[in-house]
Write a protein that holds these residues in place. Structure first.
Motif, PDB file in Angstrom:
ATOM      1  N   SER A   1     -14.457 -28.578 -22.809  1.00 10.87           N
ATOM      2  CA  SER A   1     -13.745 -29.737 -22.263  1.00 10.87           C
ATOM      3  C   SER A   1     -14.278 -30.143 -20.888  1.00 10.87           C
ATOM      4  CB  SER A   1     -12.237 -29.476 -22.192  1.00 10.87           C
ATOM      5  OG  SER A   1     -11.949 -28.520 -21.204  1.00 10.87           O
ATOM      6  N   LEU A   2     -14.864 -29.206 -20.157  1.00 11.86           N
ATOM      7  CA  LEU A   2     -15.465 -29.527 -18.864  1.00 11.86           C
ATOM      8  C   LEU A   2     -16.881 -30.093 -19.014  1.00 11.86           C
ATOM      9  CD1 LEU A   2     -14.283 -26.477 -16.762  1.00 11.86           C
ATOM     10  CD2 LEU A   2     -13.631 -28.866 -16.423  1.00 11.86           C
ATOM     11  N   GLY A   3     -17.413 -30.043 -20.218  1.00 14.89           N
ATOM     12  CA  GLY A   3     -18.751 -30.583 -20.453  1.00 14.89           C
ATOM     13  C   GLY A   3     -19.874 -29.661 -20.031  1.00 14.89           C
ATOM     14  N   ILE A   4     -19.630 -28.359 -20.010  1.00 11.88           N
ATOM     15  CA  ILE A   4     -20.662 -27.402 -19.623  1.00 11.88           C
ATOM     16  C   ILE A   4     -21.812 -27.502 -20.619  1.00 11.88           C
ATOM     17  CG2 ILE A   4     -21.189 -24.946 -19.295  1.00 11.88           C
ATOM     18  CD1 ILE A   4     -19.329 -26.229 -17.161  1.00 11.88           C
ATOM     19  N   THR A   5     -23.034 -27.665 -20.087  1.00 12.80           N
ATOM     20  CA  THR A   5     -24.194 -27.864 -20.956  1.00 12.80           C
ATOM     21  C   THR A   5     -25.155 -26.685 -20.982  1.00 12.80           C
ATOM     22  OG1 THR A   5     -25.380 -28.974 -19.171  1.00 12.80           O
ATOM     23  CG2 THR A   5     -24.111 -30.367 -20.689  1.00 12.80           C
ATOM     24  N   SER A   6     -25.084 -25.799 -20.002  1.00  7.68           N
ATOM     25  CA  SER A   6     -25.939 -24.614 -20.008  1.00  7.68           C
ATOM     26  C   SER A   6     -25.257 -23.517 -19.199  1.00  7.68           C
ATOM     27  CB  SER A   6     -27.329 -24.927 -19.449  1.00  7.68           C
ATOM     28  OG  SER A   6     -27.258 -25.275 -18.096  1.00  7.68           O
ATOM     29  N   ILE A   7     -25.790 -22.310 -19.328  1.00 12.03           N
ATOM     30  CA  ILE A   7     -25.201 -21.181 -18.626  1.00 12.03           C
ATOM     31  C   ILE A   7     -26.286 -20.420 -17.877  1.00 12.03           C
ATOM     32  CG2 ILE A   7     -23.180 -20.886 -20.087  1.00 12.03           C
ATOM     33  CD1 ILE A   7     -24.694 -18.814 -21.674  1.00 12.03           C
ATOM     34  N   PRO A   8     -25.928 -19.725 -16.838  1.00  9.13           N
ATOM     35  CA  PRO A   8     -24.610 -19.655 -16.238  1.00  9.13           C
ATOM     36  C   PRO A   8     -24.241 -20.950 -15.530  1.00  9.13           C
ATOM     37  CG  PRO A   8     -26.173 -18.441 -14.891  1.00  9.13           C
ATOM     38  CD  PRO A   8     -26.916 -18.903 -16.109  1.00  9.13           C
ATOM     39  N   ALA A   9     -22.953 -21.190 -15.448  1.00  6.84           N
ATOM     40  CA  ALA A   9     -22.427 -22.370 -14.767  1.00  6.84           C
ATOM     41  C   ALA A   9     -21.291 -21.938 -13.854  1.00  6.84           C
ATOM     42  CB  ALA A   9     -21.921 -23.389 -15.778  1.00  6.84           C
ATOM     43  N   VAL A  10     -21.310 -22.411 -12.631  1.00  8.45           N
ATOM     44  CA  VAL A  10     -20.228 -22.151 -11.677  1.00  8.45           C
ATOM     45  C   VAL A  10     -19.565 -23.501 -11.407  1.00  8.45           C
ATOM     46  CG1 VAL A  10     -19.615 -21.323  -9.378  1.00  8.45           C
ATOM     47  CG2 VAL A  10     -21.463 -20.206 -10.658  1.00  8.45           C
ATOM     48  N   VAL A  11     -18.283 -23.581 -11.731  1.00  7.01           N
ATOM     49  CA  VAL A  11     -17.531 -24.828 -11.609  1.00  7.01           C
ATOM     50  C   VAL A  11     -16.480 -24.645 -10.512  1.00  7.01           C
ATOM     51  CG1 VAL A  11     -16.094 -26.509 -12.811  1.00  7.01           C
ATOM     52  CG2 VAL A  11     -17.843 -25.231 -14.080  1.00  7.01           C
ATOM     53  N   VAL A  12     -16.413 -25.595  -9.597  1.00  6.60           N
ATOM     54  CA  VAL A  12     -15.431 -25.548  -8.514  1.00  6.60           C
ATOM     55  C   VAL A  12     -14.518 -26.763  -8.636  1.00  6.60           C
ATOM     56  CG1 VAL A  12     -15.099 -25.643  -6.014  1.00  6.60           C
ATOM     57  CG2 VAL A  12     -16.935 -24.242  -6.984  1.00  6.60           C
ATOM     58  N   ASP A  13     -13.234 -26.486  -8.639  1.00 13.02           N
ATOM     59  CA  ASP A  13     -12.191 -27.515  -8.683  1.00 13.02           C
ATOM     60  C   ASP A  13     -12.337 -28.468  -9.875  1.00 13.02           C
ATOM     61  OD1 ASP A  13     -11.085 -26.431  -6.415  1.00 13.02           O
ATOM     62  OD2 ASP A  13     -12.075 -27.817  -5.052  1.00 13.02           O
TER      63      ASP A  13
ATOM     64  N   VAL B   1     -20.316 -28.616 -10.338  1.00  7.88           N
ATOM     65  CA  VAL B   1     -20.912 -27.537 -11.116  1.00  7.88           C
ATOM     66  C   VAL B   1     -22.329 -27.264 -10.630  1.00  7.88           C
ATOM     67  CG1 VAL B   1     -21.765 -29.066 -12.948  1.00  7.88           C
ATOM     68  CG2 VAL B   1     -21.343 -26.659 -13.454  1.00  7.88           C
ATOM     69  N   ILE B   2     -22.678 -25.993 -10.628  1.00  7.72           N
ATOM     70  CA  ILE B   2     -24.044 -25.546 -10.358  1.00  7.72           C
ATOM     71  C   ILE B   2     -24.476 -24.767 -11.591  1.00  7.72           C
ATOM     72  CG2 ILE B   2     -25.495 -23.987  -8.986  1.00  7.72           C
ATOM     73  CD1 ILE B   2     -24.709 -26.322  -7.310  1.00  7.72           C
ATOM     74  N   TYR B   3     -25.606 -25.169 -12.173  1.00  9.74           N
ATOM     75  CA  TYR B   3     -26.152 -24.481 -13.346  1.00  9.74           C
ATOM     76  C   TYR B   3     -27.277 -23.536 -12.937  1.00  9.74           C
ATOM     77  CZ  TYR B   3     -23.738 -27.843 -16.325  1.00  9.74           C
ATOM     78  OH  TYR B   3     -22.785 -28.602 -16.954  1.00  9.74           O
ATOM     79  N   GLY B   4     -27.353 -22.403 -13.627  1.00  5.15           N
ATOM     80  CA  GLY B   4     -28.490 -21.504 -13.494  1.00  5.15           C
ATOM     81  C   GLY B   4     -28.454 -20.544 -12.330  1.00  5.15           C
ATOM     82  N   GLU B   5     -27.453 -20.586 -11.503  1.00  4.33           N
ATOM     83  CA  GLU B   5     -27.366 -19.706 -10.329  1.00  4.33           C
ATOM     84  C   GLU B   5     -26.549 -18.465 -10.704  1.00  4.33           C
ATOM     85  OE1 GLU B   5     -27.878 -17.689  -7.446  1.00  4.33           O
ATOM     86  OE2 GLU B   5     -28.631 -19.690  -6.917  1.00  4.33           O
ATOM     87  N   PRO B   6     -27.175 -17.273 -10.754  1.00  3.02           N
ATOM     88  CA  PRO B   6     -26.447 -16.068 -11.136  1.00  3.02           C
ATOM     89  C   PRO B   6     -25.585 -15.466 -10.021  1.00  3.02           C
ATOM     90  CG  PRO B   6     -28.741 -15.541 -10.776  1.00  3.02           C
ATOM     91  CD  PRO B   6     -28.606 -17.029 -10.610  1.00  3.02           C
ATOM     92  N   ASP B   7     -25.750 -15.940  -8.797  1.00  2.00           N
ATOM     93  CA  ASP B   7     -24.968 -15.445  -7.663  1.00  2.00           C
ATOM     94  C   ASP B   7     -23.839 -16.445  -7.391  1.00  2.00           C
ATOM     95  OD1 ASP B   7     -23.939 -14.829  -5.094  1.00  2.00           O
ATOM     96  OD2 ASP B   7     -25.849 -13.938  -4.499  1.00  2.00           O
TER      97      ASP B   7
END
Length: 148
Positions: free
Chosen positions: A110-122, A126-132
């Protein structure tokens, strides 16, 4: 006469710094700035988490199903009985794990995440590909500060 006079002894100042510094680090850490942090990944993409974020592992439901289906007989009726027994034996904890796993997949979709890892705030950034996770949240916070 000294340039600054403190009413506290050096020992008290050291104690004050020892208490104030960790508190300041927690209060001003990147994860603290973000109201809601959601991390979407799977078991093949390990992350460095900071704690407090919601973690969705997209393959969790599959792992649970694999546990339930382990070493089942070829006969479908016997297999169904064994799976029902396993489901009942797992109780509320297993039901909660299953519900959480599928809810996580639904939330990521529902958030539209297209790849992983994904960090979503609020649920907005979203930031994709950042493992930290801390680094991803810091990048989002930096972006938020520069945007009006």
């Amino acid at each position: 006469m000294p340039a600054s006079i403190s009413r506290f002894s050096p020992g008290w100042r050291t104690l004050g710094l020892a208490v104030a510094l960790p508190v300041a680090l927690v209060v001003f850490s990147p994860a603290t700035f973000a109201a809601d942090v959601l991390v979407v990944t799977d078991s093949r993409h390990p992350l460095k988490t900071v704690g407090g974020e919601r973690l969705i592992e997209l393959d969790e439901a599959h792992r649970i199903e694999t546990e339930l289906a382990a070493e089942l007989p070829a006969d479908p009726e016997q297999a169904a009985v064994i799976v029902k027994r396993r489901l009942n034996g797992g109780g509320a904890d297993l039901q909660r794990r299953i519900a959480s796993a599928y809810q996580g997949v639904t939330d990521a979709w529902s958030l539209g995440i297209t790849s992983i890892p994904a960090v979503v705030v609020d649920k907005r950034y979203v930031i994709y590909g950042e493992p930290d996770v801390a680094r991803a949240v810091a990048r989002i916070e930096q972006h938020r500060r520069t945007q009006p």
